[in-house]
Design an enzyme around this catalytic site. Structure first.
Site, short mmCIF file in Angstrom:
data_model
loop_
_atom_site.label_atom_id
_atom_site.label_comp_id
_atom_site.label_asym_id
_atom_site.label_seq_id
_atom_site.Cartn_x
_atom_site.Cartn_y
_atom_site.Cartn_z
CG PHE A 1 -91.68 -14.87 47.47
CD1 PHE A 1 -92.15 -13.47 47.66
CD2 PHE A 1 -90.52 -15.35 47.00
CE1 PHE A 1 -90.95 -12.56 46.99
CE2 PHE A 1 -89.71 -14.23 46.44
CZ PHE A 1 -90.14 -12.86 46.51
CD1 TRP A 2 -93.90 -21.88 43.36
CD2 TRP A 2 -95.43 -20.71 42.45
NE1 TRP A 2 -94.22 -22.53 42.24
CE2 TRP A 2 -95.20 -22.02 41.64
CE3 TRP A 2 -96.72 -19.94 41.91
CZ2 TRP A 2 -95.84 -22.13 40.23
CZ3 TRP A 2 -97.17 -20.26 40.65
CH2 TRP A 2 -96.86 -21.22 39.81
CG ASP A 3 -98.68 -16.57 43.39
OD1 ASP A 3 -99.73 -16.56 42.60
OD2 ASP A 3 -98.61 -17.30 44.35
CB THR A 4 -93.42 -12.69 44.08
OG1 THR A 4 -94.63 -11.99 44.88
CG2 THR A 4 -92.42 -11.59 43.88
CE1 TYR B 1 -102.67 -19.22 41.64
CE2 TYR B 1 -100.70 -19.31 39.80
CZ TYR B 1 -101.44 -18.90 41.02
OH TYR B 1 -100.78 -17.77 41.61
#
Length: 238
Positions: free
Chosen positions: A183-186, A93
């Site tokens: 915060f999903w990415d982290t 993504y």
């Protein structure tokens, strides 16, 4: 459901103008990487006509798929849903404003082809080239320092919206992910490292998009989320 090689996801919330550029440029870039791909637009409760633009593209190109939500899911949950129903063995993504130069999309995919579980662009590695305001630069470096300090990450940049995944491995990680928004990415990167998976990070050229949906309340929330994830990993062992 037939399997294809690459599923690329564009997370979208009221991004009609960006979509007009992002969809054709994405199709052009992906066609140079593989003959087997799909472009998924994870449209998260938009009210600006984003959905209608994607629907028109679906009619013109069968590789374009719309995942629409009537109500706002949040970035993390919208991505989770798109990845779960994607057909690709390799998932990726990137932000719809194409802040990360699309010239790096082949490397994002190739790192997974070569065996990495996760690949991610970095705005903070030596060799990165970024353009953004000084205050955002300071905030970003401070945030990533705290992630490394409290969560033991070895990476430079956790929030760059330019990531790739081995789908089989990602599906093993997702049930542990509690973040529903930025915060999903982290959390994905930290969880992958904690599980012993290979994460490939590489420098990119990045320009601040014309529109950003990260608010100051999101920055505060992500700081709080660092402490919550530390508690889950080190105290609750979750």
């Amino acid at each position: 459901m037939s399997e294809i090689e690459v599923s690329a996801v564009l997370p979208v919330f009221n991004d009609r103008i960006s979509l007009e550029k992002a969809i054709p440029e994405s199709l052009s870039a992906l066609e140079k990487i593989t003959d087997s791909f799909e472009l998924i637009v994870a449209e998260d409760g938009s009210t600006d006509g984003s959905r209608e633009i994607v629907e028109e593209w679906e009619k013109k190109n069968p590789r374009v798929r719309l995942f629409h939500s009537d109500e706002r899911l949040g970035r993390g949950r919208a991505l989770n849903r798109a990845f779960e129903y994607s057909k690709g063995k390799i998932l990726c993504y990137y932000d719809v404003d194409l802040a990360t130069d699309m010239a790096y999309l082949p490397q994002l995919i190739d790192e997974i082809r070569k065996g990495a579980a996760v690949s991610t662009g970095s705005r903070l590695m030596p060799g990165s080239n970024i353009k953004r305001t000084t205050d955002r630069e300071i905030a970003s470096r401070g945030y990533n320092f705290l992630v490394r300090l409290f969560l033991g990450s070895r990476l430079h940049d956790h929030q760059c919206g330019f990531k790739g995944f081995n789908k089989e491995i990602l599906m093993k990680i997702l049930p542990d992910i509690s973040s529903t928004h930025w915060f999903w990415d982290t959390e994905i990167l930290v969880r992958a490292q904690k599980a012993g998976y290979q994460v490939a990070e590489f420098p990119v050229v990045w320009n601040t998009g014309s529109k950003t949906t990260v608010k100051f309340k999101d920055i505060f929330s992500m700081g709080t989320s660092i402490l919550k994830l530390w508690w889950k990993i080190n105290v609750k062992k979750a």
